[in-house]
Design an enzyme around this catalytic site. Sequence first.
Site, PDB file in Angstrom:
ATOM      1  N   ASP A  79       0.830  -1.212   0.000  1.00  5.19           N
ATOM      2  CA  ASP A  79       0.000   0.000   0.000  1.00  5.19           C
ATOM      3  C   ASP A  79       0.862   1.260   0.000  1.00  5.19           C
ATOM      4  OD1 ASP A  79      -2.369   1.373  -0.068  1.00  5.19           O
ATOM      5  OD2 ASP A  79      -2.814   1.143   2.068  1.00  5.19           O
TER       6      ASP A  79
ATOM      7  N   ASN B 199     -10.924  -2.685  -5.584  1.00  5.97           N
ATOM      8  CA  ASN B 199     -10.138  -1.723  -6.375  1.00  5.97           C
ATOM      9  C   ASN B 199     -10.778  -1.378  -7.725  1.00  5.97           C
ATOM     10  OD1 ASN B 199      -6.930  -2.951  -5.135  1.00  5.97           O
ATOM     11  ND2 ASN B 199      -8.063  -1.140  -4.474  1.00  5.97           N
TER      12      ASN B 199
ATOM     13  N   THR C 246     -10.860  -6.913  -4.881  1.00  8.95           N
ATOM     14  CA  THR C 246     -12.196  -6.860  -5.510  1.00  8.95           C
ATOM     15  C   THR C 246     -12.796  -5.459  -5.373  1.00  8.95           C
ATOM     16  OG1 THR C 246     -13.027  -7.825  -3.445  1.00  8.95           O
ATOM     17  CG2 THR C 246     -12.808  -9.317  -5.309  1.00  8.95           C
TER      18      THR C 246
ATOM     19  N   ARG D  79     -11.985   2.265  -8.347  1.00  8.20           N
ATOM     20  CA  ARG D  79     -11.073   3.391  -8.657  1.00  8.20           C
ATOM     21  C   ARG D  79     -11.398   3.962 -10.042  1.00  8.20           C
ATOM     22  NH1 ARG D  79      -5.281   2.383  -5.830  1.00  8.20           N
ATOM     23  NH2 ARG D  79      -6.137   1.660  -3.859  1.00  8.20           N
TER      24      ARG D  79
ATOM     25  N   TRP E  54       3.008   7.884  -2.540  1.00 10.08           N
ATOM     26  CA  TRP E  54       4.422   8.005  -2.953  1.00 10.08           C
ATOM     27  C   TRP E  54       4.517   8.917  -4.178  1.00 10.08           C
ATOM     28  CZ3 TRP E  54       7.174   6.956  -7.384  1.00 10.08           C
ATOM     29  CH2 TRP E  54       8.566   6.806  -7.262  1.00 10.08           C
TER      30      TRP E  54
ATOM     31  N   ARG F 120      -5.215  -1.820   8.815  1.00  9.72           N
ATOM     32  CA  ARG F 120      -6.392  -2.635   8.519  1.00  9.72           C
ATOM     33  C   ARG F 120      -6.014  -3.762   7.561  1.00  9.72           C
ATOM     34  NH1 ARG F 120      -7.724   2.601   6.668  1.00  9.72           N
ATOM     35  NH2 ARG F 120      -7.175   2.895   4.495  1.00  9.72           N
ATOM     36  N   ILE F 121      -6.948  -4.707   7.437  1.00  6.85           N
ATOM     37  CA  ILE F 121      -6.733  -5.917   6.649  1.00  6.85           C
ATOM     38  C   ILE F 121      -7.205  -5.724   5.204  1.00  6.85           C
ATOM     39  CG2 ILE F 121      -7.485  -8.351   6.442  1.00  6.85           C
ATOM     40  CD1 ILE F 121      -5.599  -8.091   8.738  1.00  6.85           C
ATOM     41  N   SER F 122      -8.178  -4.814   5.003  1.00  3.63           N
ATOM     42  CA  SER F 122      -8.704  -4.527   3.660  1.00  3.63           C
ATOM     43  C   SER F 122      -9.077  -5.793   2.865  1.00  3.63           C
ATOM     44  CB  SER F 122      -7.712  -3.664   2.860  1.00  3.63           C
ATOM     45  OG  SER F 122      -7.489  -2.433   3.514  1.00  3.63           O
TER      46      SER F 122
ATOM     47  N   ASN G  61       1.266   3.382  -2.920  1.00  6.36           N
ATOM     48  CA  ASN G  61       1.809   3.790  -4.230  1.00  6.36           C
ATOM     49  C   ASN G  61       1.328   5.186  -4.620  1.00  6.36           C
ATOM     50  OD1 ASN G  61       2.805   1.229  -4.323  1.00  6.36           O
ATOM     51  ND2 ASN G  61       1.468   0.499  -5.966  1.00  6.36           N
ATOM     52  N   GLY G  62       0.040   5.443  -4.411  1.00 10.16           N
ATOM     53  CA  GLY G  62      -0.535   6.734  -4.794  1.00 10.16           C
ATOM     54  C   GLY G  62       0.091   7.873  -4.002  1.00 10.16           C
TER      55      GLY G  62
HETATM   56  C1  IPE Z   1      -5.386  -2.820  -0.355  1.00 12.24           C
HETATM   57  O1  IPE Z   1      -5.039  -1.490  -0.511  1.00 12.24           O
HETATM   58  C2  IPE Z   1      -5.400  -3.515  -1.688  1.00 12.24           C
HETATM   59  C3  IPE Z   1      -4.093  -3.684  -2.314  1.00 12.24           C
HETATM   60  C4  IPE Z   1      -2.932  -3.375  -1.810  1.00 12.24           C
HETATM   61  C5  IPE Z   1      -4.120  -4.300  -3.621  1.00 12.24           C
HETATM   62  P1  IPE Z   1      -6.160  -0.353  -0.663  1.00 12.24           P
HETATM   63  O2  IPE Z   1      -5.440   0.936  -0.789  1.00 12.24           O
HETATM   64  O3  IPE Z   1      -7.100  -0.702  -1.761  1.00 12.24           O
HETATM   65  O4  IPE Z   1      -6.928  -0.468   0.722  1.00 12.24           O
HETATM   66  P2  IPE Z   1      -7.817   0.598   1.496  1.00 12.24           P
HETATM   67  O5  IPE Z   1      -8.822   1.116   0.518  1.00 12.24           O
HETATM   68  O6  IPE Z   1      -6.895   1.678   1.966  1.00 12.24           O
HETATM   69  O7  IPE Z   1      -8.407  -0.153   2.639  1.00 12.24           O
HETATM   70  C1  IPE Z   2      -1.545   0.176  -3.413  1.00 13.57           C
HETATM   71  O1  IPE Z   2      -1.306   1.552  -3.443  1.00 13.57           O
HETATM   72  C2  IPE Z   2      -1.688  -0.412  -4.793  1.00 13.57           C
HETATM   73  C3  IPE Z   2      -3.040  -0.893  -5.141  1.00 13.57           C
HETATM   74  C4  IPE Z   2      -4.061  -0.902  -4.347  1.00 13.57           C
HETATM   75  C5  IPE Z   2      -3.223  -1.379  -6.496  1.00 13.57           C
HETATM   76  P1  IPE Z   2      -2.484   2.597  -3.482  1.00 13.57           P
HETATM   77  O2  IPE Z   2      -2.826   2.889  -4.907  1.00 13.57           O
HETATM   78  O3  IPE Z   2      -3.621   2.118  -2.654  1.00 13.57           O
HETATM   79  O4  IPE Z   2      -1.808   3.863  -2.832  1.00 13.57           O
HETATM   80  P2  IPE Z   2      -2.471   4.893  -1.815  1.00 13.57           P
HETATM   81  O5  IPE Z   2      -3.022   4.091  -0.685  1.00 13.57           O
HETATM   82  O6  IPE Z   2      -3.546   5.594  -2.582  1.00 13.57           O
HETATM   83  O7  IPE Z   2      -1.348   5.777  -1.411  1.00 13.57           O
HETATM   84 MG    MG Z   3      -4.071   2.327  -0.687  1.00 16.11          MG
END
Ligand code: IPE
Ligand code: IPE
Ligand code: MG
Length: 258
Positions: free
Chosen positions: A34, A82, A80, A85, A39, A208-210, A36-37
């Site tokens: 988690d 994601n 599931t 987005r 970063w 969290r476990i997400s 990436n966005g």
């Molecule tokens: C969990 O991350 C899913 C993956 C890493 C693929 P999310 O960014 O989707 O989780 P939430 O929305 O913060 O719980």
């Molecule tokens: C995790 O990074 C990657 C995926 C869920 C695919 P995020 O894209 O959730 O990054 P943040 O949480 O928005 O920083």
């Molecule tokens: Mg995330």
Amino acid sequence: MSRVLATTPPTQRQPLPHQLDPARLPAHVAVIMDGNGRWARRRGLPRVMGHRAGVEALKRTLRLCSDWGIGALTAYAFSTENWSRPGEEVSFLMTLFERVLERELEALEREQVRIRFLGDLEQLPVGLQSLIDEATSRTAANVGIRFNVCTNYGGRAELVRAARRLAERVSRGELDPQAIDEERFASELHTVGEVDPDLLIRTSGEQRISNFLLWQLAYAELHITDVLWPDFDAGALVAALKDFQGRNRRFGGVQTPP
Ligand code: IPE
Ligand code: IPE
Ligand code: MG
């Protein structure tokens, strides 16, 4: 883009850092990749650039786990949830998965990695599905690390699917409900044949476990780090493994004296 797996010969294994006890490594590490966005945002870049950098972090982590003798690595790549987005981000991710698989398959084969994809794969783009089939079959006989990539994976969906498959067997008269125990139930999960994770790492500080591996994480040790996934490196992995080695795992029993 660097090709860590492709350019490092298999003989150049990185030794286990001396701070770690080789006898007490987790057999299976799971990771919620988690951040990436965030970063990317911190660098003034579009979110998807964070996903691209995240692939490098995953390659790095896989190689380290393999070199250090960890039996399995399971990574949460796409949940599931994601799909909710923005469309461009979802299609970027699907294309990224295809490109990375295409580019890395030879190296995975050579490095003896056994790759599997866990989740409802039928909803993925057909091109990605055929790459997944190819990667799975071409690496099935490998003897190195088991690398499980959770793609369109949701813990609840997995549990519902298992319940449905068992119910179908019962209704066809093939299975006695009394014969359903934990082992039988687990055999209907995507993770069939895999040991449960000993250690779950979540990056980016979220606690969290997400919807990840709800059944399998029953007794995993949790390590949450503020490091954002694209920055996850050897130092961050050592910190997680050291944290794990300092835990007293009781599994509901009593503390064993040292
Ligand atoms: C969990 O991350 C899913 C993956 C890493 C693929 P999310 O960014 O989707 O989780 P939430 O929305 O913060 O719980
Ligand atoms: C995790 O990074 C990657 C995926 C869920 C695919 P995020 O894209 O959730 O990054 P943040 O949480 O928005 O920083
Ligand atoms: Mg995330």
